[in-house]
Design a protein around this motif. Structure first.
Motif, mmCIF file in Angstrom:
data_model
loop_
_atom_site.group_PDB
_atom_site.id
_atom_site.type_symbol
_atom_site.label_atom_id
_atom_site.label_comp_id
_atom_site.label_asym_id
_atom_site.label_seq_id
_atom_site.Cartn_x
_atom_site.Cartn_y
_atom_site.Cartn_z
ATOM 1 N N MET A 117 -7.111 2.430 -7.996
ATOM 2 C CA MET A 117 -6.538 1.473 -7.038
ATOM 3 C C MET A 117 -6.953 0.056 -7.428
ATOM 4 N N CYS A 122 0.800 -1.224 0.000
ATOM 5 C CA CYS A 122 0.000 0.000 0.000
ATOM 6 C C CYS A 122 0.834 1.277 0.000
ATOM 7 N N CYS A 164 1.549 3.733 -2.938
ATOM 8 C CA CYS A 164 0.542 4.706 -3.377
ATOM 9 C C CYS A 164 0.014 5.577 -2.236
ATOM 10 N N HIS A 165 0.172 5.130 -0.997
ATOM 11 C CA HIS A 165 -0.497 5.827 0.112
ATOM 12 C C HIS A 165 0.451 6.439 1.140
ATOM 13 N N ARG A 192 -5.264 8.227 9.209
ATOM 14 C CA ARG A 192 -6.722 8.285 9.313
ATOM 15 C C ARG A 192 -7.190 7.650 10.618
ATOM 16 N N LYS A 216 -9.985 14.303 -2.811
ATOM 17 C CA LYS A 216 -11.336 13.839 -2.482
ATOM 18 C C LYS A 216 -11.865 14.501 -1.212
ATOM 19 N N TYR A 217 -11.035 14.560 -0.185
ATOM 20 C CA TYR A 217 -11.535 15.040 1.115
ATOM 21 C C TYR A 217 -11.167 16.486 1.433
ATOM 22 N N LEU A 235 -3.058 7.451 4.540
ATOM 23 C CA LEU A 235 -3.890 6.375 5.097
ATOM 24 C C LEU A 235 -3.566 6.049 6.558
HETATM 25 C C1 HEC Z 1 -1.785 1.861 -7.472
HETATM 26 C C2 HEC Z 1 -1.935 2.720 -6.319
HETATM 27 C C3 HEC Z 1 -2.631 2.186 -5.100
HETATM 28 C C4 HEC Z 1 -2.289 1.098 -4.334
HETATM 29 C C5 HEC Z 1 -1.156 0.103 -4.569
HETATM 30 C C6 HEC Z 1 -3.209 1.087 -3.221
HETATM 31 N N1 HEC Z 1 -4.086 2.106 -3.329
HETATM 32 FE FE1 HEC Z 1 -5.589 2.547 -2.030
HETATM 33 N N2 HEC Z 1 -6.200 4.044 -3.236
HETATM 34 C C7 HEC Z 1 -5.539 4.493 -4.359
HETATM 35 C C8 HEC Z 1 -6.258 5.627 -4.906
HETATM 36 C C9 HEC Z 1 -5.850 6.424 -6.133
HETATM 37 C C10 HEC Z 1 -7.382 5.823 -4.080
HETATM 38 C C11 HEC Z 1 -8.483 6.889 -4.226
HETATM 39 C C12 HEC Z 1 -9.542 6.377 -5.154
HETATM 40 C C13 HEC Z 1 -10.616 7.417 -5.322
HETATM 41 O O1 HEC Z 1 -10.470 8.242 -6.200
HETATM 42 O O2 HEC Z 1 -11.563 7.396 -4.534
HETATM 43 C C14 HEC Z 1 -7.304 4.814 -3.033
HETATM 44 C C15 HEC Z 1 -8.244 4.696 -2.020
HETATM 45 C C16 HEC Z 1 -8.126 3.850 -0.952
HETATM 46 C C17 HEC Z 1 -9.050 3.781 0.155
HETATM 47 C C18 HEC Z 1 -10.329 4.584 0.296
HETATM 48 C C19 HEC Z 1 -10.155 5.686 1.283
HETATM 49 C C20 HEC Z 1 -11.331 6.626 1.227
HETATM 50 O O3 HEC Z 1 -11.627 7.212 2.280
HETATM 51 O O4 HEC Z 1 -11.947 6.820 0.172
HETATM 52 C C21 HEC Z 1 -8.588 2.838 1.017
HETATM 53 C C22 HEC Z 1 -9.193 2.407 2.329
HETATM 54 C C23 HEC Z 1 -7.370 2.322 0.432
HETATM 55 N N3 HEC Z 1 -7.123 2.955 -0.748
HETATM 56 C C24 HEC Z 1 -6.598 1.347 1.016
HETATM 57 C C25 HEC Z 1 -5.511 0.746 0.403
HETATM 58 C C26 HEC Z 1 -4.781 -0.358 0.983
HETATM 59 C C27 HEC Z 1 -5.058 -0.954 2.333
HETATM 60 C C28 HEC Z 1 -3.830 -0.696 0.065
HETATM 61 C C29 HEC Z 1 -2.820 -1.827 0.159
HETATM 62 C C30 HEC Z 1 -3.361 -3.142 0.227
HETATM 63 C C31 HEC Z 1 -3.958 0.201 -1.070
HETATM 64 N N4 HEC Z 1 -4.974 1.067 -0.825
HETATM 65 C C32 HEC Z 1 -3.154 0.151 -2.208
HETATM 66 C C33 HEC Z 1 -4.395 3.960 -4.901
HETATM 67 C C34 HEC Z 1 -3.758 2.817 -4.454
#
Ligand code: HEC
Length: 112
Positions: A85, A35, A38-39, A66, A54-55, A63
């Protein structure tokens, strides 16, 4: 001096292994592996930038900072993906690993 440093390193390593469940090191490791790319905090991470847009500051863009996420919601996003994602298969993140990850991010006790 040098041996003191080595000794303290060994102690911290031993401590990490003994305290397997608290703090939630497994969840953190999975987060770092799948994660953080990207986060993580900063301007170079698409997830962080997308959540910032977004927020608009209502919640932290990073992340791990939060406080409003619950484990079920995190698991949903991880298994289904959202926007750019990707979703993660059970061969990548097992159900047990996802529990640890979700509890780590939601700050709930890891023993569940
Ligand atoms: C390739 C990049 C990428 C990876 C790897 C990734 N994410 Fe994300 N994630 C994003 C993006 C971009 C968004 C926002 C999407 C949107 O526009 O709502 C997001 C949104 C989220 C959200 C929603 C939060 C919200 O309040 O809307 C969560 C929870 C989340 N990710 C958890 C994870 C977790 C846990 C992992 C690892 C297992 C992970 N992500 C891996 C790109 C990624």
């Amino acid at each position: 001096m040098k041996s003191a440093l080595i000794a303290s390193l060994l102690i911290s390593m031993a401590g990490g292994a003994a305290a397997e469940d608290t703090p939630n090191t497994q969840g953190e490791q999975i987060y770092n592996k799948w994660c953080a790319a990207c986060h993580a905090a900063g301007d170079a991470y698409p997830g962080t930038l997308a959540l910032r847009a977004k927020y608009r500051g209502a919640v932290p863009d990073t992340l791990v900072e939060r406080r409003d996420l619950n484990p079920e919601l995190i698991k949903y996003y991880v298994r289904n993906g959202i926007s750019v994602m990707p979703f993660f298969r059970k061969t990548e993140i097992s159900d047990a690993e996802l529990d640890a990850l979700a509890n780590f991010l939601a700050k709930t006790p890891s023993a569940k």
